[in-house]
Design an enzyme around this catalytic site. Structure first.
Site, PDB file in Angstrom:
ATOM      1  N   ASP A   8       1.227  22.321  10.202  1.00 33.17           N
ATOM      2  CA  ASP A   8       0.315  22.498   9.076  1.00 33.17           C
ATOM      3  C   ASP A   8       0.055  21.164   8.389  1.00 33.17           C
ATOM      4  OD1 ASP A   8      -1.358  23.902   7.442  1.00 33.17           O
ATOM      5  OD2 ASP A   8       0.185  25.138   6.514  1.00 33.17           O
ATOM      6  N   GLY A   9      -1.035  21.129   7.628  1.00 43.58           N
ATOM      7  CA  GLY A   9      -1.401  19.941   6.876  1.00 43.58           C
ATOM      8  C   GLY A   9      -1.741  20.287   5.440  1.00 43.58           C
ATOM      9  N   GLU A  43      -3.639  18.463   9.578  1.00 40.22           N
ATOM     10  CA  GLU A  43      -3.430  19.544  10.551  1.00 40.22           C
ATOM     11  C   GLU A  43      -3.309  18.986  11.968  1.00 40.22           C
ATOM     12  OE1 GLU A  43      -3.262  22.800   9.852  1.00 40.22           O
ATOM     13  OE2 GLU A  43      -4.216  23.115   7.901  1.00 40.22           O
ATOM     14  N   ASP A  66      -2.672  27.725  11.210  1.00 37.73           N
ATOM     15  CA  ASP A  66      -3.595  28.508  10.393  1.00 37.73           C
ATOM     16  C   ASP A  66      -4.964  27.843  10.322  1.00 37.73           C
ATOM     17  OD1 ASP A  66      -3.300  26.394   8.603  1.00 37.73           O
ATOM     18  OD2 ASP A  66      -2.026  27.503   7.210  1.00 37.73           O
ATOM     19  N   HIS A 120      -0.739  31.314   4.169  1.00 40.39           N
ATOM     20  CA  HIS A 120      -0.318  31.878   2.874  1.00 40.39           C
ATOM     21  C   HIS A 120      -0.232  33.403   2.926  1.00 40.39           C
ATOM     22  CE1 HIS A 120      -1.091  27.842   1.457  1.00 40.39           C
ATOM     23  NE2 HIS A 120      -2.332  27.933   1.882  1.00 40.39           N
ATOM     24  N   ASP A 130       3.925  24.652   5.808  1.00 38.38           N
ATOM     25  CA  ASP A 130       3.012  24.412   4.690  1.00 38.38           C
ATOM     26  C   ASP A 130       3.745  23.800   3.499  1.00 38.38           C
ATOM     27  OD1 ASP A 130       0.372  25.055   3.134  1.00 38.38           O
ATOM     28  OD2 ASP A 130       1.942  26.002   1.939  1.00 38.38           O
TER      29      ASP A 130
END
Length: 228
Positions: A8-9, A43, A66, A120, A130
């Site tokens: 994730d980013g 990301e 995501d 989320h 995240d």
């Protein structure tokens, strides 16, 4: 065996202080970032560093993202862009090209699969990645030390991560260190005894060191000794 990892980013302001992170479990994760970058760059970088950190393993890799942008880049667009000289179908240059080229190289010969997860939404691995990516972006924003994580521990206790609590050095830091004044040499050539030296490297520096060693047909240790 399949390694399942989330990547994730995070970018505050997008662009702004940015972070990336990949996460397998509390003993296997890494993070980093920049003072100013985009969420998409974070990301992509998270996936790139995941592939680099696991390059020495034979396991398949299941990457949870995501970001539809990352998944489409890897599974749909990248091959066509590469065939067109890294241009999109409308002839315009591909954005984030440097990271994408590095990712293309890192994925070569690997067995992997990407899976989209809703961000989320309580997925434990995605939430862990995240949180770590955001922690890096917030650390850059506040001027705090960057939480790098343990990386992927290797035999003998070595890892692919930089020293915890330090800011990542520039990609060329290893070259700069080698070129430093001779008064800062790691060893005294007048002393016949051996001395143990610990050198902390960022993920990028670690990859570059081993790539250069492979090109010269020597071990990473032998390459470093040859520079003294």
């Amino acid at each position: 065996m399949t390694i399942t990892a989330a990547a994730d980013g995070s970018a505050l302001g997008n662009p702004g202080p940015a972070g990336w992170a990949w996460y397998v479990d509390d003993a296997h994760w890494a993070a980093g970032g920049w003072k100013h970058a985009t969420n998409n760059q974070g990301e992509l970088k998270a996936v790139l560093e995941l592939f680099r950190a696991t390059a020495h393993l034979d396991d398949d890799l299941l990457v949870l993202c995501d970001s539809q942008y990352v998944i489409n880049t890897v599974t749909k667009w990248m091959r066509s862009w590469k065939a067109k000289g890294w241009r999109k179908s409308d002839g315009k240059p591909v954005m984030n090209l440097e990271i994408i080229k590095e990712l293309d190289e890192a994925m070569a010969g690997r067995n992997y699969r990407f899976e989209w997860v809703r961000g989320h939404a309580g997925h434990p691995l995605n939430e862990a990645a995240d949180a770590r990516a955001r922690a890096v972006s917030e650390a850059f924003q506040a001027g705090r030390p960057i939480p790098h994580g343990p990386g992927w521990p290797r035999e003998g206790g070595a890892t692919d991560a930089a020293e915890p609590g330090t800011t990542p050095a520039p990609v060329g830091a290893l070259d700069d260190a080698v070129a430093a004044d001779s008064e800062l040499a790691l060893f005294s050539l007048d002393d016949p005894d051996l001395h143990e030296v610990t050198l902390w490297l960022t993920d990028d520096e670690h990859i570059r060191l081993h790539e250069r060693a492979r090109q010269e047909g020597v071990s990473a240790e032998a390459l470093l000794r040859s520079l003294i």
